[in-house]
Design an enzyme around this catalytic site. Sequence first.
Site, PDB file in Angstrom:
ATOM      1  N   GLY A 109       0.986  -1.367  -0.094  1.00 27.79           N
ATOM      2  CA  GLY A 109      -0.302  -0.155   0.023  1.00 27.79           C
ATOM      3  C   GLY A 109       1.097   0.996  -0.236  1.00 27.79           C
TER       4      GLY A 109
ATOM      5  CB  SER B 156       5.709   6.225   3.202  1.00 33.85           C
ATOM      6  OG  SER B 156       4.611   5.718   3.530  1.00 33.85           O
ATOM      7  CD  GLU B 157       4.370   4.411  -3.227  1.00 34.91           C
ATOM      8  OE1 GLU B 157       3.513   2.669  -3.246  1.00 34.91           O
ATOM      9  OE2 GLU B 157       3.099   5.268  -3.907  1.00 34.91           O
ATOM     10  CB  VAL B 158       4.058   0.688   2.632  1.00 40.79           C
ATOM     11  CG1 VAL B 158       4.360  -1.160   3.875  1.00 40.79           C
ATOM     12  CG2 VAL B 158       3.461   1.300   3.841  1.00 40.79           C
TER      13      VAL B 158
ATOM     14  CG  ASP C  16      -3.174   9.430  11.010  1.00 40.41           C
ATOM     15  OD1 ASP C  16      -4.272   9.752  11.140  1.00 40.41           O
ATOM     16  OD2 ASP C  16      -1.558   8.984   9.531  1.00 40.41           O
TER      17      ASP C  16
END
Length: 341
Positions: free
Chosen positions: A39, A44-46, A149
Amino acid sequence: MSRVYADVNTTLGKAWYDYDNFSIDWSGPENYEIVRRLGGGKYSEVFEGVDMVNSDRCVIKVLKPVAAKKIKREIKVLRNLAGGPNIIALLDVVRDPSARYHSLVMEYVENADWKRLFPVLTESDVKHYTFQLLVALSHVHAHGIMHRDIKPANVMIDCRRRTLRLIDWGLAEFYHTDTDFHHRVGSRYYKAPELLVSYKRYDYSLDLWSVGCILASMIFRKEHFFRGSDNDDQLLKIMKTLGTEKFDTYLKTYNIHFETEIDSLLVNYPKQPWARFITAENRHLASATDALDLLENLLRYDHRERLTAKEAEAHPYFNSVRLETISTKGDAVNDSGFASA
């Protein structure tokens, strides 16, 4: 001023919270291999990855170009919270040879998708996972940190092991008294009212509002309990449930100058009883007096009236969870991975 842990960072000292002067020793990327994308978001990219040294699965969070200060803050928070209950473990920090890309390597969690999870949770599940989230936040807040968050996407639940991990610390911040914090944090459906009216002297209690939203989603079987189309509509959804009388009192108490041209936000709405949201589908989860009382004490306009994480842990709603923790160290798990009702 927060009514709990107001001076904890002052007590712990500058070395604890001063991420501006925090030095990071970066590893190279050669020990890790990306397997698949899990995701991503604004920052960020995970990916799922493999540690080539020991063949362990891991999560690799590749940070998009952001200020060095923000990267340092996230790493400092995770290092400070290392070993804390239900906190995602930071295993390594990686930078590519060009020093353009920074990544956080974290423990892998076999997470259940929220859309699949919330409609099938039993009462035992709701109590168990909400309690585990509160245990995490009790530790986080006691160490002078606001997550900022809290939402289902940042609460990783492994149903098979009945474990929870609180993740994504990119917006986390150290709490200090008499400090204005950025109000553009959090995710809309879980934003506390103070953020929606641009109040900057907030504290740890904004995380407890978000816990209340998640609890409401679970016991009333709604993917998102307050679901506004924008920040104004989000506030409207809250006002139509909690009423406008206490909202007006809240604004006056903290001298908050809230102006709006949205007519619907100027209408008087009565407070709705939580029992109004009970249906045949959710009655087995939501009809308990303790559940609605906990909700009532988390979803308050006035942040100083909300239960703290530690106070919420002690609520009668979790009596059975505390007994299980003492006597059995967890519920038995059935073949589906969920606790038996």
